[in-house]
Design a protein around this motif. Structure first.
Motif, PDB file in Angstrom:
ATOM      1  N   ASN A   1       1.925  29.164  22.858  1.00 13.79           N
ATOM      2  CA  ASN A   1       0.541  28.880  22.465  1.00 13.79           C
ATOM      3  C   ASN A   1       0.153  27.729  23.311  1.00 13.79           C
ATOM      4  OD1 ASN A   1      -1.677  30.142  21.052  1.00 13.79           O
ATOM      5  ND2 ASN A   1      -1.797  27.922  20.033  1.00 13.79           N
ATOM      6  N   ARG A   2       0.958  26.633  23.499  1.00  9.95           N
ATOM      7  CA  ARG A   2       0.377  25.392  24.151  1.00  9.95           C
ATOM      8  C   ARG A   2       0.240  25.761  25.884  1.00  9.95           C
ATOM      9  NH1 ARG A   2      -1.067  20.155  22.760  1.00  9.95           N
ATOM     10  NH2 ARG A   2      -0.979  21.315  20.767  1.00  9.95           N
ATOM     11  N   LEU A   3       1.434  26.434  26.143  1.00  5.72           N
ATOM     12  CA  LEU A   3       1.493  26.895  27.473  1.00  5.72           C
ATOM     13  C   LEU A   3       0.528  28.038  28.090  1.00  5.72           C
ATOM     14  CD1 LEU A   3       5.400  27.212  28.235  1.00  5.72           C
ATOM     15  CD2 LEU A   3       3.653  25.530  29.346  1.00  5.72           C
ATOM     16  N   ASP A   4       0.110  28.824  26.898  1.00  8.49           N
ATOM     17  CA  ASP A   4      -1.025  29.804  27.300  1.00  8.49           C
ATOM     18  C   ASP A   4      -2.363  29.210  27.285  1.00  8.49           C
ATOM     19  OD1 ASP A   4      -2.126  32.564  27.390  1.00  8.49           O
ATOM     20  OD2 ASP A   4      -2.777  32.193  25.482  1.00  8.49           O
ATOM     21  N   LYS A   5      -2.617  28.175  26.510  1.00 10.72           N
ATOM     22  CA  LYS A   5      -3.928  27.426  26.489  1.00 10.72           C
ATOM     23  C   LYS A   5      -4.019  26.318  27.560  1.00 10.72           C
ATOM     24  CE  LYS A   5      -4.991  28.037  21.586  1.00 10.72           C
ATOM     25  NZ  LYS A   5      -5.526  27.711  20.547  1.00 10.72           N
ATOM     26  N   GLU A   6      -3.031  25.756  28.089  1.00 10.04           N
ATOM     27  CA  GLU A   6      -2.967  24.535  28.776  1.00 10.04           C
ATOM     28  C   GLU A   6      -2.652  24.909  30.358  1.00 10.04           C
ATOM     29  OE1 GLU A   6      -1.885  20.964  27.258  1.00 10.04           O
ATOM     30  OE2 GLU A   6      -2.724  21.418  25.391  1.00 10.04           O
ATOM     31  N   GLY A   7      -1.864  26.172  30.526  1.00 13.81           N
ATOM     32  CA  GLY A   7      -1.191  26.565  31.772  1.00 13.81           C
ATOM     33  C   GLY A   7       0.074  25.867  31.939  1.00 13.81           C
ATOM     34  N   PRO A   8       0.776  26.162  33.211  1.00 12.19           N
ATOM     35  CA  PRO A   8       2.023  25.697  33.512  1.00 12.19           C
ATOM     36  C   PRO A   8       2.021  24.298  33.470  1.00 12.19           C
ATOM     37  CG  PRO A   8       1.094  27.509  35.144  1.00 12.19           C
ATOM     38  CD  PRO A   8       0.240  27.072  34.342  1.00 12.19           C
ATOM     39  N   MET A   9       3.033  23.619  33.032  1.00 10.20           N
ATOM     40  CA  MET A   9       3.228  22.116  33.233  1.00 10.20           C
ATOM     41  C   MET A   9       4.589  21.833  33.081  1.00 10.20           C
ATOM     42  SD  MET A   9       1.909  21.019  29.172  1.00 10.20           S
ATOM     43  CE  MET A   9       0.635  22.287  29.179  1.00 10.20           C
ATOM     44  N   GLY A  10       4.879  20.487  33.277  1.00 11.97           N
ATOM     45  CA  GLY A  10       6.387  20.040  33.088  1.00 11.97           C
ATOM     46  C   GLY A  10       6.792  19.671  31.761  1.00 11.97           C
ATOM     47  N   VAL A  11       8.003  19.518  31.532  1.00 11.98           N
ATOM     48  CA  VAL A  11       8.486  19.252  30.295  1.00 11.98           C
ATOM     49  C   VAL A  11       8.035  18.080  29.467  1.00 11.98           C
ATOM     50  CG1 VAL A  11      10.709  18.350  28.930  1.00 11.98           C
ATOM     51  CG2 VAL A  11      10.649  20.283  30.689  1.00 11.98           C
ATOM     52  N   LYS A  12       7.789  16.742  30.533  1.00 11.19           N
ATOM     53  CA  LYS A  12       7.160  15.578  30.096  1.00 11.19           C
ATOM     54  C   LYS A  12       5.441  15.914  29.516  1.00 11.19           C
ATOM     55  CE  LYS A  12       9.975  12.218  32.113  1.00 11.19           C
ATOM     56  NZ  LYS A  12       9.744  10.763  32.943  1.00 11.19           N
ATOM     57  N   ALA A  13       4.708  16.630  30.222  1.00 12.05           N
ATOM     58  CA  ALA A  13       3.421  16.806  30.046  1.00 12.05           C
ATOM     59  C   ALA A  13       3.343  17.743  28.832  1.00 12.05           C
ATOM     60  CB  ALA A  13       2.726  17.323  31.042  1.00 12.05           C
ATOM     61  N   LEU A  14       4.154  18.705  28.805  1.00 12.95           N
ATOM     62  CA  LEU A  14       4.387  19.545  27.413  1.00 12.95           C
ATOM     63  C   LEU A  14       4.570  18.787  26.108  1.00 12.95           C
ATOM     64  CD1 LEU A  14       3.960  22.380  26.363  1.00 12.95           C
ATOM     65  CD2 LEU A  14       6.380  22.887  27.003  1.00 12.95           C
ATOM     66  N   ALA A  15       5.568  18.048  26.369  1.00 18.63           N
ATOM     67  CA  ALA A  15       6.118  17.042  25.156  1.00 18.63           C
ATOM     68  C   ALA A  15       4.888  16.094  24.636  1.00 18.63           C
ATOM     69  CB  ALA A  15       7.070  16.357  25.693  1.00 18.63           C
ATOM     70  N   ALA A  16       4.244  15.558  25.503  1.00 19.35           N
ATOM     71  CA  ALA A  16       3.142  14.795  25.133  1.00 19.35           C
ATOM     72  C   ALA A  16       2.039  15.493  24.456  1.00 19.35           C
ATOM     73  CB  ALA A  16       2.643  13.971  26.495  1.00 19.35           C
TER      74      ALA A  16
END
Length: 172
Positions: A54-69
């Motif tokens: 859901n987060r990747l869908d809403k915010e788009g591609p990102m690195g592990v650190k950005a996703l974790a944050a």
């Protein structure tokens, strides 16, 4: 004037007992529903997987650190939770467009299709469960549940999370 926890507890412990019990029942029933416990296997998706997709869908591609944050969890937790999603083809690892050494996570077409299926099934379930509610009741329930989750998040933010994890956000 805001009520302190002691004042609330002293004024109506029975209501707070009922509230904590209903939250516990809700958590159990929500877990049963997630596991397809209401006969809808297509609802079934691991909570961590659903929240990551859901987060990747809403915010788009990102690195592990950005996703974790963005999810309020530790990078090692994201790495561990993303691995099976990559293995099953729901998430793709790609090189960062500006820094080829960095890895970016993104929802795969298969991941998008699966997330859409789960969302649709869960939306149908929410419609079924609240079919006799009027729109104002649905909106009020959603607003109160959001407020409750925000209060839980704020409480976590004010405390040190165990294991060095960053406190979770309301959407986590």
């Amino acid at each position: 004037m805001p009520t302190t926890p002691d004042m609330t507890t002293a004024s109506d412990p029975g209501l707070l007992d009922s509230l904590q019990h209903q939250v516990a029942v809700f958590a159990r029933r929500a877990e049963q529903t997630r596991l397809g416990g209401v006969g809808q296997v297509r609802n079934s998706m691991d909570r961590a997987a659903y929240l990551l997709l859901n987060r990747l869908d809403k915010e788009g591609p990102m690195g592990v650190k950005a996703l974790a944050a963005s999810m309020g969890i530790d990078s090692s937790t994201v790495t561990r939770q993303v691995a099976p999603l990559v293995d099953t083809g729901l998430v793709k690892r790609t090189s960062h467009p500006e820094d080829g050494r960095a890895v970016v996570l993104q929802l795969s077409p298969r991941g998008q299709a699966r997330l859409d299926e789960v969302r649709s099934s869960r939306r149908e379930l929410m419609a079924e469960l609240t079919q006799d509610w009027d729109p104002v009741e649905r909106e009020s329930f959603c607003a109160l549940l959001t407020r409750f989750n925000s209060a839980l998040s704020a409480r976590q933010t004010s405390q040190t999370a165990p294991g060095g994890e960053v406190p979770a956000t309301p959407e986590s």
